[in-house]
Design an enzyme around this catalytic site. Structure first.
Site, PDB file in Angstrom:
ATOM      1  N   HIS A 192       0.870  -1.185   0.000  1.00 44.24           N
ATOM      2  CA  HIS A 192       0.000   0.000   0.000  1.00 44.24           C
ATOM      3  C   HIS A 192       0.908   1.236   0.000  1.00 44.24           C
ATOM      4  O   HIS A 192       2.025   1.177   0.533  1.00 44.24           O
ATOM      5  CB  HIS A 192      -0.835  -0.053   1.285  1.00 44.24           C
ATOM      6  CG  HIS A 192      -1.891   0.993   1.413  1.00 44.24           C
ATOM      7  ND1 HIS A 192      -1.612   2.285   1.791  1.00 44.24           N
ATOM      8  CD2 HIS A 192      -3.229   0.934   1.237  1.00 44.24           C
ATOM      9  CE1 HIS A 192      -2.740   2.970   1.849  1.00 44.24           C
ATOM     10  NE2 HIS A 192      -3.737   2.178   1.514  1.00 44.24           N
TER      11      HIS A 192
ATOM     12  N   ASP B  94       3.333  -4.243   8.067  1.00 42.46           N
ATOM     13  CA  ASP B  94       2.101  -3.483   7.859  1.00 42.46           C
ATOM     14  C   ASP B  94       0.955  -4.457   8.091  1.00 42.46           C
ATOM     15  O   ASP B  94       0.667  -5.309   7.244  1.00 42.46           O
ATOM     16  CB  ASP B  94       2.076  -2.915   6.433  1.00 42.46           C
ATOM     17  CG  ASP B  94       0.766  -2.194   6.127  1.00 42.46           C
ATOM     18  OD1 ASP B  94      -0.166  -2.287   6.942  1.00 42.46           O
ATOM     19  OD2 ASP B  94       0.690  -1.551   5.060  1.00 42.46           O
TER      20      ASP B  94
ATOM     21  N   GLN C 200      -4.311  -4.921   7.360  1.00 42.15           N
ATOM     22  CA  GLN C 200      -5.338  -5.860   6.897  1.00 42.15           C
ATOM     23  C   GLN C 200      -5.281  -7.200   7.617  1.00 42.15           C
ATOM     24  O   GLN C 200      -6.123  -8.060   7.358  1.00 42.15           O
ATOM     25  CB  GLN C 200      -5.206  -6.096   5.374  1.00 42.15           C
ATOM     26  CG  GLN C 200      -5.398  -4.871   4.514  1.00 42.15           C
ATOM     27  CD  GLN C 200      -6.822  -4.323   4.544  1.00 42.15           C
ATOM     28  OE1 GLN C 200      -7.754  -4.963   5.023  1.00 42.15           O
ATOM     29  NE2 GLN C 200      -7.003  -3.115   4.023  1.00 42.15           N
TER      30      GLN C 200
ATOM     31  N   LYS D  82     -10.298  -0.143  10.835  1.00 42.80           N
ATOM     32  CA  LYS D  82     -10.476  -1.345  10.011  1.00 42.80           C
ATOM     33  C   LYS D  82     -10.842  -2.554  10.853  1.00 42.80           C
ATOM     34  O   LYS D  82     -10.888  -3.676  10.368  1.00 42.80           O
ATOM     35  CB  LYS D  82      -9.197  -1.636   9.221  1.00 42.80           C
ATOM     36  CG  LYS D  82      -8.892  -0.585   8.140  1.00 42.80           C
ATOM     37  CD  LYS D  82      -7.726  -1.024   7.298  1.00 42.80           C
ATOM     38  CE  LYS D  82      -7.112   0.097   6.500  1.00 42.80           C
ATOM     39  NZ  LYS D  82      -7.925   0.519   5.360  1.00 42.80           N
TER      40      LYS D  82
ATOM     41  N   CYS E 222      -4.827   2.514  -3.524  1.00 44.23           N
ATOM     42  CA  CYS E 222      -3.569   3.044  -2.970  1.00 44.23           C
ATOM     43  C   CYS E 222      -2.429   2.045  -3.154  1.00 44.23           C
ATOM     44  O   CYS E 222      -1.590   1.876  -2.247  1.00 44.23           O
ATOM     45  CB  CYS E 222      -3.722   3.413  -1.497  1.00 44.23           C
ATOM     46  SG  CYS E 222      -4.971   4.647  -1.203  1.00 44.23           S
TER      47      CYS E 222
HETATM   48  N1  7TS Z   1      -1.662  -0.597   4.722  1.00 51.66           N
HETATM   49  C1  7TS Z   1      -2.590  -1.387   4.176  1.00 51.66           C
HETATM   50  C2  7TS Z   1      -2.244  -2.784   3.782  1.00 51.66           C
HETATM   51  C3  7TS Z   1      -3.886  -0.879   3.979  1.00 51.66           C
HETATM   52  O1  7TS Z   1      -4.817  -1.655   3.440  1.00 51.66           O
HETATM   53  C4  7TS Z   1      -4.171   0.453   4.359  1.00 51.66           C
HETATM   54  C5  7TS Z   1      -5.509   1.083   4.088  1.00 51.66           C
HETATM   55  C6  7TS Z   1      -3.172   1.205   4.954  1.00 51.66           C
HETATM   56  C7  7TS Z   1      -1.918   0.647   5.112  1.00 51.66           C
HETATM   57  C8  7TS Z   1      -3.401   2.600   5.436  1.00 51.66           C
HETATM   58  O2  7TS Z   1      -4.294   2.609   6.489  1.00 51.66           O
HETATM   59  P1  7TS Z   1      -4.804   4.012   7.068  1.00 51.66           P
HETATM   60  O3  7TS Z   1      -5.738   3.628   8.163  1.00 51.66           O
HETATM   61  O4  7TS Z   1      -3.602   4.720   7.540  1.00 51.66           O
HETATM   62  O5  7TS Z   1      -5.474   4.705   5.937  1.00 51.66           O
HETATM   63  N2  7TS Z   1      -6.202   0.517   3.006  1.00 51.66           N
HETATM   64  C9  7TS Z   1      -7.291   1.021   2.407  1.00 51.66           C
HETATM   65  C10 7TS Z   1      -7.923   0.364   1.370  1.00 51.66           C
HETATM   66  O6  7TS Z   1      -7.574  -0.711   0.929  1.00 51.66           O
HETATM   67  N3  7TS Z   1      -8.977   1.099   0.970  1.00 51.66           N
HETATM   68  O7  7TS Z   1      -9.031   2.212   1.689  1.00 51.66           O
HETATM   69  C11 7TS Z   1      -7.982   2.182   2.601  1.00 51.66           C
END
Ligand code: 7TS
Length: 419
Positions: A126, A203, A206, A229, A370
């Site tokens: 990501h 990371d 997910q 999430k 992303c």
């Molecule tokens: N890493 C992964 C694997 C992710 O899926 C996401 C967010 C992030 C980092 C960043 O997370 P945040 O809470 O800092 O935004 N992924 C997604 C997605 O797949 N669709 O919207 C956000």
């Protein structure tokens, strides 16, 4: 709790939003990889905090401040238990996964990285686990290298061995791809990285929401994820890092709370983890995040994983029956994978597909997720993505497939013929 005791109807009753209609159809929410819905227990915790004990923490001597401080710090303990971390001193609250990774990249990078060092990432990251390292590489003169992936969406582990050199200081990799659903063997990857003297950051945006994660079993040095999430509020992220590592790092942001003493021209730092929590934190949302942890623990992470596994297997089986549909990511039954399923329909732009699915009441994400380098690797500009969570049902997968047929019927009408 066994998978048999998994009562999805009872779970759904806890989520007010799942009972609303969208475009006059019952909502089918399949955008859980972007953010999840919240149970009333989490929503109530927010209301309760603001109604009963709202106060700033760590500094007040009055009753409300003490209650708020105790509740906030109790969630730090709870988060440590949830991750099987040895101590809550390893848990830093941030705004989200993105900030957790930026914190680590900046604070660890400034203390430990020099020109010529290497950071190893993968092709499926990501942007949150790419851009902070690009910035760090630019600032320090370090270089980036990437573990490639096979067409099925699995990382080539032999690449890891080939790319690890004495210059590799850190491997930063996702535990579960937000696009492909791939689960990477992070425990084995950590073992190999450590053998060669590199640190490992995971990371886990997910993975922590969807499967049991034990940071000591993985052996990683740092791990990042987001509350939103995993049934919790937006605005809360977690950075887990080994205590000794946090001790060795520079502060990330400067300001109140992160100091022990401040002179006009210099300061000394607070103990970890508070050294990394400058300013008033997101008190209410951290406290409500504690309720999300309680909720997930009550159901059981293994039971949640089993439920999602069953739903994902069913979804892949149904989607493979649709003519002209390509799934990206592992689809073999033997490959354990997560519940994000990316796909495209032949001749149709994913945004068009997403728009018609929305009109059918089915919420999915369409776009690059992303993960632009991964899109390029797959040879597409974007995909549609359905992603499940503990409250989704087989009937909702059926609704998704029916809605996909509606998309195909809509665009095959002569008036909408492709040019
Ligand atoms: N890493 C992964 C694997 C992710 O899926 C996401 C967010 C992030 C980092 C960043 O997370 P945040 O809470 O800092 O935004 N992924 C997604 C997605 O797949 N669709 O919207 C956000």
């Amino acid at each position: 709790m066994s998978a048999n005791a998994f009562d999805v109807k009872r779970i759904r009753a806890d989520f007010p939003i799942l009972h609303r209609r969208v475009h006059d159809k019952p909502l089918v929410y399949l955008d859980n990889a972007a953010t999840t819905q919240k149970p009333r227990q989490v929503i109530d915790a927010l209301v309760n905090y603001y109604s009963r004990y709202n106060a700033n923490i760590h500094r007040g001597i009055h009753a409300l401040a003490e209650e708020a401080t105790a509740a906030y710090e109790a969630v730090r303990e709870h988060t440590a238990r949830f991750l099987h971390a040895p101590s809550s001193r390893s848990i830093v609250f941030t705004r989200n996964t993105t900030e957790s990774i930026n914190l680590f990249a900046s604070a660890w990078g400034r203390a430990h990285l020099k020109s010529g060092d290497q950071i190893l990432l993968s092709e499926m990251e990501h942007h949150s686990n790419l851009v902070p390292w690009q910035l760090l590489a630019k600032a320090t003169g370090a270089t980036l290298a990437f573990i490639k992936m096979a067409d099925e969406g699995l990382l080539k582990l032999e690449e890891l061995d080939r790319l690890l050199t004495p210059r590799t200081k850190l491997v930063a990799v996702t535990q579960m791809s937000n696009v492909l659903g791939t689960i990477n063997p992070v425990q084995e990857m950590t073992r190999r990285a450590h053998e060669r003297g590199a640190l490992v950051l995971i990371d886990a945006a997910q993975s922590v929401p969807h499967l049991p994660v034990d940071v000591q079993q993985i052996g990683c040095d740092a791990l990042a994820f987001s509350s939103h999430k995993m049934l919790g509020p937006t605005g809360v992220g977690v950075l887990y890092a080994r205590e000794a590592l946090l001790e060795s790092m520079e502060p990330f942001l400067g300001g109140g709370e992160m100091i022990t003493d401040v002179q006009l021209t210099s300061s000394t730092w607070n103990e970890i983890p508070w050294k990394f929590e400058a300013g008033t934190p997101n008190i209410a949302d951290v406290i409500a995040f504690g309720e999300a942890l309680t909720y997930l623990e009550r159901i059981g992470m293994s039971a949640i994983q089993a439920h999602e596994r069953e739903l994902t297997t069913y979804a892949i089986q149904r989607l493979r029956e649709v003519t002209g549909l390509t799934i990206y990511g592992p689809t073999r039954a033997a490959v354990e994978r997560g519940g994000a399923v990316a796909f495209n329909l032949e001749g149709l732009h994913p945004h068009d597909v997403g728009t018609v699915l929305d009109a059918e009441g089915v919420a999915v994400r369409a776009g690059h997720h992303c993960a632009k380098p991964l899109m390029r690797r797959l040879g597409v500009v974007a995909t549609v993505r359905a992603s499940v969570y503990l409250y989704n049902t087989r009937e909702e997968i059926d609704r998704l497939v029916e809605a996909i047929h509606a998309v195909q019927a809509f665009f095959s009408k002569p008036t909408h013929a492709k040019v």
